[in-house]
Design an enzyme around this catalytic site. Structure first.
Site, PDB file in Angstrom:
ATOM      1  N   ARG A 295     -49.731 -21.212   9.307  1.00  0.00           N
ATOM      2  CA  ARG A 295     -50.808 -21.249   8.304  1.00  0.00           C
ATOM      3  C   ARG A 295     -50.162 -21.422   6.945  1.00  0.00           C
ATOM      4  NH1 ARG A 295     -54.158 -21.314   4.720  1.00  0.00           N
ATOM      5  NH2 ARG A 295     -56.283 -20.470   4.792  1.00  0.00           N
TER       6      ARG A 295
ATOM      7  N   ARG B 211     -49.696 -15.885  13.514  1.00  0.00           N
ATOM      8  CA  ARG B 211     -49.290 -17.137  12.883  1.00  0.00           C
ATOM      9  C   ARG B 211     -48.172 -16.888  11.873  1.00  0.00           C
ATOM     10  NH1 ARG B 211     -55.045 -18.900  10.435  1.00  0.00           N
ATOM     11  NH2 ARG B 211     -54.667 -16.858   9.500  1.00  0.00           N
TER      12      ARG B 211
ATOM     13  N   GLU C 183     -62.616 -26.733   6.236  1.00  0.00           N
ATOM     14  CA  GLU C 183     -62.621 -26.700   7.700  1.00  0.00           C
ATOM     15  C   GLU C 183     -63.013 -28.072   8.240  1.00  0.00           C
ATOM     16  OE1 GLU C 183     -61.580 -24.141   9.359  1.00  0.00           O
ATOM     17  OE2 GLU C 183     -61.421 -22.776   7.644  1.00  0.00           O
TER      18      GLU C 183
END
Length: 203
Positions: free
Chosen positions: A85, A129, A93
């Site tokens: 990320r 992540r 998005e």
């Protein structure tokens, strides 16, 4: 006093025209028909040395997938797969306006370097992540996404960024807004964190 000679004037004009033609020919030879200069990704002051100085770890990897404008999947040199990320930014998005364009912009920049990348990170988040700065040959792609108008500076996580990045990212966002780049062509683009709150099942 030397008299003005028309022949001398003509020679000067011809010489100037000739020089101009040579310059134009050289430019065409370098870039080719319809081509433009290579996109410059480096930002002022970008130094990979910041990584060690501020407690970040650096890993070298190959990007295997780009699902959106602030997330990539990588394979490290030891064959491990990780999700990354991008720290300090928030991109639209996939189902939002400019979501696909943001992803494509990141993909294009990675492709320019054969999908070879470096990730500077401190730790993983609650979702497992890696959260960090994505770079290709020292070029900061987190910054580039903001600069090109395809991501916001993600204020809640600015404190986790490298200290030298914070103001630079904010300045890049302000410039993208002024120049109406990317998603800033929309006078009031929807922020992704607000979109996620309104569409929890889509996350």
């Amino acid at each position: 006093m030397q008299k003005f000679k028309p022949d001398n004037f003509k020679r000067s004009v011809y010489l100037a025209v000739g020089v101009f033609a040579v310059v134009v020919a050289l430019i065409k030879g370098v870039y080719g028909p319809g081509e433009t200069q290579t996109i410059e990704l480096n930002r002022p002051g970008e130094q990979v040395q910041q990584v060690d100085k501020e407690g970040f770890k650096l890993i070298h990897a190959t990007v295997t997938r780009v699902p959106d404008g602030d997330t990539v999947y990588i394979k490290t040199s030891n064959g491990r797969e990780e999700r990354v990320r991008l720290l300090g930014i928030d991109a639209p998005e996939g189902k939002m306006p400019y979501g696909n364009k943001s992803r494509d912009n990141l993909y294009r920049m990675l492709k320019m370097n054969g999908f070879k990348a470096e990730v500077a990170y401190r730790e993983k988040d609650q979702y497992g992540r890696l959260v960090g700065k994505l770079m290709t040959d020292g070029n900061d792609l987190n910054y580039a996404q903001v600069r090109d108008g395809y991501a916001w500076v993600y204020t809640p996580y600015v404190k986790d960024m490298m200290s030298s990045d914070r103001m630079v990212y904010r300045d890049a966002e302000s410039a993208a807004r002024r120049e109406k780049l990317g998603l800033w062509q929309d006078p009031n683009p929807e922020r992704p964190w607000e979109w996620r709150r309104a569409h929890p099942r889509a996350n």
